[in-house]
Design a protein around this motif. Structure first.
Motif, PDB file in Angstrom:
ATOM      1  N   CYS A 145       3.422 -18.982  34.512  1.00 52.70           N
ATOM      2  CA  CYS A 145       4.806 -18.855  34.627  1.00 52.70           C
ATOM      3  C   CYS A 145       5.339 -18.452  33.271  1.00 52.70           C
ATOM      4  CB  CYS A 145       5.511 -19.828  35.421  1.00 52.70           C
ATOM      5  SG  CYS A 145       7.463 -19.962  35.357  1.00 52.70           S
ATOM      6  N   VAL A 146       6.139 -17.605  33.076  1.00 50.75           N
ATOM      7  CA  VAL A 146       6.759 -17.464  31.640  1.00 50.75           C
ATOM      8  C   VAL A 146       8.359 -17.419  31.710  1.00 50.75           C
ATOM      9  CG1 VAL A 146       4.599 -16.267  30.752  1.00 50.75           C
ATOM     10  CG2 VAL A 146       6.660 -15.194  31.721  1.00 50.75           C
ATOM     11  N   ALA A 147       8.653 -17.836  32.896  1.00 50.35           N
ATOM     12  CA  ALA A 147      10.048 -18.007  33.043  1.00 50.35           C
ATOM     13  C   ALA A 147      10.721 -18.709  31.966  1.00 50.35           C
ATOM     14  CB  ALA A 147      10.434 -18.523  34.316  1.00 50.35           C
ATOM     15  N   GLY A 148      11.754 -18.442  31.073  1.00 52.82           N
ATOM     16  CA  GLY A 148      12.607 -19.052  30.071  1.00 52.82           C
ATOM     17  C   GLY A 148      11.821 -19.163  28.738  1.00 52.82           C
ATOM     18  N   LEU A 197       7.075 -22.453  38.189  1.00 54.70           N
ATOM     19  CA  LEU A 197       5.932 -23.562  38.059  1.00 54.70           C
ATOM     20  C   LEU A 197       5.580 -23.806  39.474  1.00 54.70           C
ATOM     21  CD1 LEU A 197       4.155 -25.161  35.990  1.00 54.70           C
ATOM     22  CD2 LEU A 197       5.644 -26.894  36.460  1.00 54.70           C
ATOM     23  N   ASP A 198       6.167 -23.928  40.355  1.00 54.37           N
ATOM     24  CA  ASP A 198       6.101 -24.106  41.694  1.00 54.37           C
ATOM     25  C   ASP A 198       4.937 -23.037  42.136  1.00 54.37           C
ATOM     26  OD1 ASP A 198       7.728 -26.224  41.542  1.00 54.37           O
ATOM     27  OD2 ASP A 198       9.340 -25.452  42.991  1.00 54.37           O
ATOM     28  N   ALA A 199       5.462 -21.727  42.207  1.00 57.61           N
ATOM     29  CA  ALA A 199       4.425 -21.082  42.526  1.00 57.61           C
ATOM     30  C   ALA A 199       3.204 -20.906  41.968  1.00 57.61           C
ATOM     31  CB  ALA A 199       5.173 -19.482  42.471  1.00 57.61           C
ATOM     32  N   ALA A 244      -4.381 -22.002  37.187  1.00 56.52           N
ATOM     33  CA  ALA A 244      -2.895 -22.126  36.711  1.00 56.52           C
ATOM     34  C   ALA A 244      -3.268 -22.426  35.093  1.00 56.52           C
ATOM     35  CB  ALA A 244      -1.994 -22.728  37.533  1.00 56.52           C
ATOM     36  N   ILE A 245      -2.167 -21.619  34.297  1.00 52.64           N
ATOM     37  CA  ILE A 245      -2.081 -22.275  32.971  1.00 52.64           C
ATOM     38  C   ILE A 245      -0.764 -22.478  32.792  1.00 52.64           C
ATOM     39  CG2 ILE A 245      -2.281 -21.473  30.573  1.00 52.64           C
ATOM     40  CD1 ILE A 245      -5.161 -21.316  31.708  1.00 52.64           C
ATOM     41  N   VAL A 246      -0.524 -23.814  32.141  1.00 56.99           N
ATOM     42  CA  VAL A 246       0.839 -24.115  31.759  1.00 56.99           C
ATOM     43  C   VAL A 246       0.565 -24.995  30.182  1.00 56.99           C
ATOM     44  CG1 VAL A 246       2.365 -25.726  32.232  1.00 56.99           C
ATOM     45  CG2 VAL A 246       0.874 -25.057  34.167  1.00 56.99           C
ATOM     46  N   SER A 247       0.918 -24.273  29.386  1.00 61.02           N
ATOM     47  CA  SER A 247       1.576 -22.858  29.557  1.00 61.02           C
ATOM     48  C   SER A 247       0.836 -21.713  28.533  1.00 61.02           C
ATOM     49  CB  SER A 247       3.023 -22.860  28.946  1.00 61.02           C
ATOM     50  OG  SER A 247       3.095 -23.350  27.634  1.00 61.02           O
ATOM     51  N   PRO A 248       0.959 -20.596  28.744  1.00 61.55           N
ATOM     52  CA  PRO A 248       0.221 -19.235  28.075  1.00 61.55           C
ATOM     53  C   PRO A 248       0.658 -19.111  26.674  1.00 61.55           C
ATOM     54  CG  PRO A 248       1.915 -18.235  29.608  1.00 61.55           C
ATOM     55  CD  PRO A 248       2.167 -19.689  29.960  1.00 61.55           C
ATOM     56  N   GLY A 249       0.574 -20.010  25.780  1.00 65.21           N
ATOM     57  CA  GLY A 249       0.927 -19.701  24.367  1.00 65.21           C
ATOM     58  C   GLY A 249      -0.417 -19.030  24.106  1.00 65.21           C
TER      59      GLY A 249
END
Length: 294
Positions: A29-32, A50-52, A4-9
């Motif tokens: 996750c790119v929500a928001g 992010l939970d997922a 998981a990538i936090v975040s995909p910039g």
């Protein structure tokens, strides 16, 4: 392997695509997030929360602005607890060893690998500068073992915090030099001697002088991140018994840059800027022969 990538910039998405090519499944996750971030995340498996992302991952890579590292670590811990997951977390952010210790505390019982990235986002295009990922901590080898054809991973001897100490040292030169060139060239342009200055510095700093406009523009597009990074460097140097004032002042420089028109550019937009004099003018500095207040 699920990553998981936090975040995909720009950096996170480039890392993620390389790991996909290496055989991993990479989620994000790119929500928001902005449309730019959504576009950058092309090629990754996007999930709704992010939970997922954290709940499905074996490894979580945190790639966020340094000022957000601790809060994001707390969010990762909460997401892991919500699903009962226990992923290995690698903090790849530009933070001091002291801040990294706070990241570890925020993660609770999740294992932490300390990482620092040196170089640009790893891309497929030839001619790009190399990108290195330095890692430290007991489980650093697990991150280094992830296949990525455009990333050179190196495990450092030493505990968690070693890679961050390295990042603070290298970034102090790379980004400090950019701030130094910005201040010096702005003063030279205001005095009407920019061309002479660059001619004099060219033999000693050929790469910087030849690509001055694009280098300063690209640095300006990241200035908001650099502000917190300079403060992390100042804290690192203070912990080493060195005066922190130099990089506290660098933070002030990047704060001004972030408020300038160039500070609003994306890195993609900044890449097309070449005129050094135009870049310096865009910071809102006075023209040659017109001192402030004239």
């Amino acid at each position: 392997m699920m990553v998981a990538i936090v975040s995909p910039g720009a950096m996170g998405s480039a890392l993620g695509r390389g790991y996909v090519e290496g055989g991993a499944r990479v989620v994000a996750c790119v929500a928001g997030r902005s449309e730019r971030t959504r576009a950058l995340a092309d090629g990754l498996d996007l999930v709704d929360s992010l939970d997922a992302a954290v709940g499905a991952a074996d490894i979580v890579l945190s790639v966020v602005p340094p000022g957000e590292a601790v809060a994001v670590a707390g969010a990762i811990r909460q997401s892991a607890a919500a699903s009962g997951a226990t992923p290995l977390v690698a903090d790849l952010n530009a933070v001091s060893p002291a801040t990294l210790a706070r990241v570890g505390q925020a993660l609770g019982g999740l294992d932490l690998v300390d990482g620092s990235i040196s170089g640009p986002p790893p891309q497929a295009a030839s001619g790009r500068a190399r990108t290195r990922l330095y890692l430290s901590g007991p489980r650093a080898g697990e991150i280094a073992a992830l296949a990525h054809s455009r990333l050179e991973s190196r495990v450092l001897a030493g505990p968690v915090g070693t890679a961050s100490a390295l990042k603070m040292s290298t970034a102090s030169v790379y980004k400090g030099l950019a701030a130094l060139f910005l201040q010096a060239t702005a003063a030279a342009q205001q005095a009407g001697v920019l061309d002479v200055m660059l001619d004099d510095l060219g033999p000693t700093f050929p790469a910087q002088v030849d690509g001055l406009g694009s280098w300063l523009a690209l640095s300006a597009s990241k200035a908001d991140r650099y502000v917190a990074e300079m403060r992390e460097i100042a804290a690192t140097q203070a912990a080493a018994g060195l005066p922190p004032e130099l990089f506290e002042a660098m933070a002030v420089v990047w704060e001004r840059v972030a408020r300038s028109p160039l500070g609003a550019l994306t890195p993609e937009q900044a890449a097309g800027v070449a005129d050094a004099a135009a870049v310096i003018r865009a910071f809102g500095l006075p023209a040659a022969g017109h001192p402030p207040g004239a």
